[in-house]
Write a protein that holds these residues in place. Structure first.
Motif, mmCIF file in Angstrom:
data_model
loop_
_atom_site.group_PDB
_atom_site.id
_atom_site.type_symbol
_atom_site.label_atom_id
_atom_site.label_comp_id
_atom_site.label_asym_id
_atom_site.label_seq_id
_atom_site.Cartn_x
_atom_site.Cartn_y
_atom_site.Cartn_z
ATOM 1 N N VAL A 184 5.645 -2.058 -4.286
ATOM 2 C CA VAL A 184 4.647 -2.868 -3.586
ATOM 3 C C VAL A 184 3.563 -3.206 -4.600
ATOM 4 O O VAL A 184 3.358 -2.477 -5.568
ATOM 5 C CB VAL A 184 4.020 -2.146 -2.364
ATOM 6 N N ARG A 185 2.893 -4.307 -4.360
ATOM 7 C CA ARG A 185 1.792 -4.686 -5.238
ATOM 8 C C ARG A 185 0.523 -4.020 -4.723
ATOM 9 O O ARG A 185 0.211 -4.099 -3.541
ATOM 10 C CB ARG A 185 1.663 -6.195 -5.286
ATOM 11 N N ILE A 186 -0.210 -3.353 -5.631
ATOM 12 C CA ILE A 186 -1.433 -2.635 -5.288
ATOM 13 C C ILE A 186 -2.569 -3.174 -6.143
ATOM 14 O O ILE A 186 -2.440 -3.317 -7.359
ATOM 15 C CB ILE A 186 -1.268 -1.112 -5.536
ATOM 16 N N ASP A 187 -3.691 -3.450 -5.500
ATOM 17 C CA ASP A 187 -4.905 -3.857 -6.208
ATOM 18 C C ASP A 187 -5.558 -2.587 -6.753
ATOM 19 O O ASP A 187 -5.967 -1.723 -5.973
ATOM 20 C CB ASP A 187 -5.845 -4.574 -5.241
ATOM 21 N N PRO A 188 -5.648 -2.424 -8.080
ATOM 22 C CA PRO A 188 -6.210 -1.187 -8.624
ATOM 23 C C PRO A 188 -7.681 -0.970 -8.258
ATOM 24 O O PRO A 188 -8.151 0.163 -8.272
ATOM 25 C CB PRO A 188 -6.024 -1.333 -10.138
ATOM 26 N N GLN A 189 -8.393 -2.024 -7.894
ATOM 27 C CA GLN A 189 -9.801 -1.867 -7.513
ATOM 28 C C GLN A 189 -9.960 -1.247 -6.131
ATOM 29 O O GLN A 189 -10.907 -0.522 -5.880
ATOM 30 C CB GLN A 189 -10.535 -3.206 -7.567
ATOM 31 N N THR A 190 -9.019 -1.537 -5.234
ATOM 32 C CA THR A 190 -9.135 -1.022 -3.865
ATOM 33 C C THR A 190 -8.144 0.100 -3.567
ATOM 34 O O THR A 190 -8.359 0.884 -2.644
ATOM 35 C CB THR A 190 -8.890 -2.141 -2.836
ATOM 36 N N GLY A 191 -7.038 0.136 -4.296
ATOM 37 C CA GLY A 191 -5.986 1.110 -4.019
ATOM 38 C C GLY A 191 -5.088 0.692 -2.867
ATOM 39 O O GLY A 191 -4.249 1.467 -2.417
ATOM 40 N N PHE A 192 -5.232 -0.535 -2.401
ATOM 41 C CA PHE A 192 -4.424 -1.073 -1.301
ATOM 42 C C PHE A 192 -3.702 -2.335 -1.754
ATOM 43 O O PHE A 192 -4.127 -2.997 -2.702
ATOM 44 C CB PHE A 192 -5.307 -1.433 -0.094
ATOM 45 N N PRO A 193 -2.639 -2.720 -1.026
ATOM 46 C CA PRO A 193 -2.023 -4.018 -1.305
ATOM 47 C C PRO A 193 -3.054 -5.134 -1.077
ATOM 48 O O PRO A 193 -3.977 -4.973 -0.273
ATOM 49 C CB PRO A 193 -0.888 -4.113 -0.275
ATOM 50 N N PRO A 194 -2.925 -6.244 -1.794
ATOM 51 C CA PRO A 194 -3.895 -7.335 -1.632
ATOM 52 C C PRO A 194 -3.967 -7.889 -0.209
ATOM 53 O O PRO A 194 -4.996 -8.446 0.179
ATOM 54 C CB PRO A 194 -3.398 -8.419 -2.593
ATOM 55 N N ASP A 195 -2.894 -7.726 0.573
ATOM 56 C CA ASP A 195 -2.898 -8.249 1.942
ATOM 57 C C ASP A 195 -3.365 -7.216 2.966
ATOM 58 O O ASP A 195 -3.082 -7.332 4.155
ATOM 59 C CB ASP A 195 -1.529 -8.809 2.329
ATOM 60 N N VAL A 196 -4.121 -6.220 2.501
ATOM 61 C CA VAL A 196 -4.678 -5.202 3.390
ATOM 62 C C VAL A 196 -6.196 -5.185 3.239
ATOM 63 O O VAL A 196 -6.721 -5.223 2.124
ATOM 64 C CB VAL A 196 -4.103 -3.800 3.061
ATOM 65 N N ARG A 197 -6.880 -5.163 4.374
ATOM 66 C CA ARG A 197 -8.334 -4.982 4.408
ATOM 67 C C ARG A 197 -8.626 -3.708 5.162
ATOM 68 O O ARG A 197 -7.883 -3.350 6.077
ATOM 69 C CB ARG A 197 -9.022 -6.128 5.143
ATOM 70 N N VAL A 198 -9.710 -3.050 4.827
ATOM 71 C CA VAL A 198 -10.134 -1.863 5.558
ATOM 72 C C VAL A 198 -11.312 -2.255 6.428
ATOM 73 O O VAL A 198 -12.348 -2.706 5.944
ATOM 74 C CB VAL A 198 -10.506 -0.711 4.599
ATOM 75 N N ILE A 199 -11.107 -2.106 7.741
ATOM 76 C CA ILE A 199 -12.146 -2.428 8.720
ATOM 77 C C ILE A 199 -12.391 -1.189 9.566
ATOM 78 O O ILE A 199 -11.464 -0.652 10.169
ATOM 79 C CB ILE A 199 -11.725 -3.624 9.614
ATOM 80 N N ASP A 200 -13.630 -0.736 9.590
ATOM 81 C CA ASP A 200 -14.003 0.477 10.328
ATOM 82 C C ASP A 200 -13.114 1.661 9.962
ATOM 83 O O ASP A 200 -12.672 2.426 10.812
ATOM 84 C CB ASP A 200 -13.958 0.234 11.845
ATOM 85 N N GLY A 201 -12.810 1.782 8.661
ATOM 86 C CA GLY A 201 -12.019 2.906 8.174
ATOM 87 C C GLY A 201 -10.530 2.799 8.419
ATOM 88 O O GLY A 201 -9.770 3.712 8.114
#
Length: 109
Positions: free
Chosen positions: A28-45
């Motif tokens: 999977v592709r992971i954004d090293p700045q967030t530790g999540f895939p680019p198509d994932v956002r963290v909302i309210d944890g």
């Protein structure tokens, strides 16, 4: 299986160490700045699907390996459908399935 070369890898999803063919492992592709895939956002944890990922996050993302246990769990969620799996398209292959398909005798898929 023929031509078996294994490496010890860390799963991008669960963090477990596992052995797999590095050429055949699901990634999977992971954004090293967030530790999540680019198509994932963290909302309210909570991680949620983002249908319009940030182009910069996509560009800086890196391929990371995913263990077969996580591949199977993801495929089971997708098969059950529902809201949690709405953005999941198609099944993923385990590294062993991909290895068998791509490294058959003669080296051709």
């Amino acid at each position: 299986m023929t031509g078996l070369e294994l490496a010890i890898l860390d799963c991008a999803n669960c963090g477990a160490r596992f052995m797999a063919c590095p050429q055949c492992v699901c990634t999977v592709r992971i954004d090293p700045q967030t530790g999540f895939p680019p198509d994932v956002r963290v909302i309210d944890g909570k991680a949620v699907h983002n249908p319009k990922p940030d182009p910069e996050a996509v560009q800086r993302s890196e391929k990371r390996p995913v263990c077969d246990d996580c591949v199977r769990k993801r495929n089971a969620i997708r098969q059950k459908g529902g809201k949690a799996a709405a953005h999941m398209e198609g099944p993923w292959e385990t590294w062993e399935e991909r290895h068998d398909r791509t490294h058959r005798e003669g080296g051709r898929a």
